[in-house]
Scaffold this motif. Structure first.
Motif, PDB file in Angstrom:
ATOM      1  N   GLY A  48       2.854   2.181  -3.725  1.00 27.62           N
ATOM      2  CA  GLY A  48       1.561   2.413  -3.531  1.00 27.62           C
ATOM      3  C   GLY A  48       0.641   1.370  -3.874  1.00 27.62           C
ATOM      4  N   TYR A  49      -0.491   1.840  -4.639  1.00 25.20           N
ATOM      5  CA  TYR A  49      -1.815   0.862  -4.432  1.00 25.20           C
ATOM      6  C   TYR A  49      -1.943   0.905  -6.053  1.00 25.20           C
ATOM      7  N   ILE A  78       1.452  -7.753   0.893  1.00 30.66           N
ATOM      8  CA  ILE A  78       0.236  -6.865   0.587  1.00 30.66           C
ATOM      9  C   ILE A  78      -0.708  -7.269   1.467  1.00 30.66           C
ATOM     10  N   SER A  79      -1.309  -6.247   2.258  1.00 29.41           N
ATOM     11  CA  SER A  79      -2.476  -6.262   3.076  1.00 29.41           C
ATOM     12  C   SER A  79      -3.801  -5.898   2.606  1.00 29.41           C
ATOM     13  N   SER A  80      -3.867  -5.447   1.305  1.00 25.93           N
ATOM     14  CA  SER A  80      -5.395  -5.127   0.622  1.00 25.93           C
ATOM     15  C   SER A  80      -5.449  -5.605  -0.697  1.00 25.93           C
ATOM     16  N   GLY A 129      -2.429  -3.479  -2.687  1.00 25.52           N
ATOM     17  CA  GLY A 129      -1.592  -2.541  -1.955  1.00 25.52           C
ATOM     18  C   GLY A 129      -1.446  -2.908  -0.681  1.00 25.52           C
ATOM     19  N   ALA A 130      -0.417  -2.206  -0.014  1.00 25.21           N
ATOM     20  CA  ALA A 130       0.945  -1.556  -0.612  1.00 25.21           C
ATOM     21  C   ALA A 130       1.623  -2.437  -1.232  1.00 25.21           C
ATOM     22  N   LEU A 131       1.956  -2.104  -2.482  1.00 26.03           N
ATOM     23  CA  LEU A 131       3.016  -2.724  -3.308  1.00 26.03           C
ATOM     24  C   LEU A 131       4.308  -2.688  -2.341  1.00 26.03           C
ATOM     25  N   PRO A 132       5.109  -3.706  -2.903  1.00 27.88           N
ATOM     26  CA  PRO A 132       6.398  -3.637  -2.358  1.00 27.88           C
ATOM     27  C   PRO A 132       7.291  -2.270  -2.969  1.00 27.88           C
ATOM     28  N   SER A 193     -11.106  -8.181   3.361  1.00 28.06           N
ATOM     29  CA  SER A 193     -10.841  -9.126   2.224  1.00 28.06           C
ATOM     30  C   SER A 193     -12.231  -9.371   1.583  1.00 28.06           C
ATOM     31  N   GLY A 194     -12.135  -9.656   0.349  1.00 25.92           N
ATOM     32  CA  GLY A 194     -13.389  -9.815  -0.462  1.00 25.92           C
ATOM     33  C   GLY A 194     -14.119  -8.456  -0.892  1.00 25.92           C
ATOM     34  N   GLU A 195     -13.607  -7.588  -0.910  1.00 30.42           N
ATOM     35  CA  GLU A 195     -14.245  -6.239  -1.090  1.00 30.42           C
ATOM     36  C   GLU A 195     -14.109  -6.190  -2.459  1.00 30.42           C
ATOM     37  N   SER A 196     -15.241  -5.387  -2.900  1.00 24.56           N
ATOM     38  CA  SER A 196     -15.302  -5.264  -4.534  1.00 24.56           C
ATOM     39  C   SER A 196     -15.209  -3.684  -4.790  1.00 24.56           C
ATOM     40  N   ALA A 197     -14.305  -3.359  -5.687  1.00 22.78           N
ATOM     41  CA  ALA A 197     -14.171  -2.005  -6.169  1.00 22.78           C
ATOM     42  C   ALA A 197     -15.016  -1.624  -7.414  1.00 22.78           C
ATOM     43  N   GLU A 198     -15.722  -0.586  -7.284  1.00 19.83           N
ATOM     44  CA  GLU A 198     -16.793  -0.047  -8.660  1.00 19.83           C
ATOM     45  C   GLU A 198     -15.901   0.619  -9.399  1.00 19.83           C
ATOM     46  N   GLY A 199     -16.178   0.777 -10.822  1.00 18.60           N
ATOM     47  CA  GLY A 199     -15.604   1.454 -11.754  1.00 18.60           C
ATOM     48  C   GLY A 199     -14.885   0.760 -12.572  1.00 18.60           C
ATOM     49  N   GLY A 200     -14.674   1.308 -14.066  1.00 12.86           N
ATOM     50  CA  GLY A 200     -14.013   0.551 -14.975  1.00 12.86           C
ATOM     51  C   GLY A 200     -12.408   0.406 -14.802  1.00 12.86           C
ATOM     52  N   HIS A 201     -11.930  -0.890 -14.649  1.00 11.60           N
ATOM     53  CA  HIS A 201     -10.495  -1.133 -14.578  1.00 11.60           C
ATOM     54  C   HIS A 201     -10.017  -0.498 -13.312  1.00 11.60           C
TER      55      HIS A 201
END
Length: 252
Positions: A48-49, A78-80, A129-132, A193-201
């Motif tokens: 999963g991620y 891991i590709s992402s 992700g995706a994790l092994p 690559s280099g994308e940012s994710a919003e939200g806490g943790h």
């Protein structure tokens, strides 16, 4: 439909005391702690991620931390990788020719490093992700660079019960549930690559809802305890008043 069970007063008191003790212990250990990888909520599932928070304490009296480099072993495929923005820090993601993530780097702009001394730390949120699917843990060797050029390499695997001097951050993976598309930690989004994710943790909505329910349960329990104590007080007062009246009538 979820069911919430309310513990007894003694059990709740013991849990509160234990939580306070753990909080104090954690606070006291920040200054001497090494770089660690933490998961807020359920462990990410295999295949999963996962949302991971890298906690980086400063450990140099005269220099601040200016760069963090996390190596993602290519064997995990891991590709992402997505990063949550950290004010004053720039994040980059590197991939190899097979579109596999190999490194994530955070670099501080002038004046935004983790301050010199042993009292400060910074957290860096990362989603992978995706994790092994065939590993129980993933290891994320981390290089910590200071403003005076000093480098700490947190890259040693743990063997047995003894902890190495510079242990690598490790994340434990849960067994696949069969129902994950993005795993613990929310959706994976784009794979660039280099994308940012919003939200806490980077936590999942389910984790946030569970935390809210737990907070609501605690508030209800405390409110109920307050009402019970108030009711007991009223009862004691009323009983004393009645006894005083009866005593007065008897004397007259």
């Amino acid at each position: 439909m979820s069911t919430h069970r309310f513990p007894t007063l003694a059990a709740r008191g013991g849990a509160v005391a234990a939580a306070l003790g753990l909080t104090l212990a954690a606070g006291a250990g920040v200054a001497s702690a090494h770089v660690t990888a933490n998961v807020y909520g359920d462990a990410p599932e295999k295949g999963g991620y996962g949302a991971i928070t890298l906690r980086v304490p400063n450990e140099e009296e005269q220099a601040g931390t200016t760069k963090i480099e996390v190596t993602v072993p290519a064997e995990y495929k891991i590709s992402s990788a997505r990063t949550k923005p950290v004010p004053g820090w720039d994040a980059t993601v590197e991939k190899n020719g097979s579109d596999v993530v190999t490194k994530v780097t955070w670099t501080a702009s002038d004046g935004n490093e983790i301050p010199a001394g042993l009292d400060s730390y910074q957290e860096f949120d990362l989603q992978l992700g995706a994790l092994p699917a065939d590993a129980d843990t993933i290891m994320l060797p981390t290089k910590q660079t200071y403003s005076d050029g000093t480098v700490s390499n947190w890259n040693q695997p743990q063997s047995g019960d003894a902890e190495p001097e510079h242990p690598a951050p490790v994340v434990e993976l849960a067994a696949a549930s069969g129902g994950h598309s993005h795993g613990a930690g929310g959706s994976h989004g784009a794979h660039g690559s280099g994308e940012s994710a919003e939200g806490g943790h980077g936590g999942s909505g389910d984790n946030a809802e569970a935390a809210a329910n737990a907070t609501d349960d605690t508030a209800r329990w405390l409110g109920g305890a307050g009402l019970l104590v108030g009711a007991l007080g009223v009862g004691v007062g009323a009983g004393a008043t009645l006894r005083a009246r009866k005593a007065g009538k008897a004397d007259s």
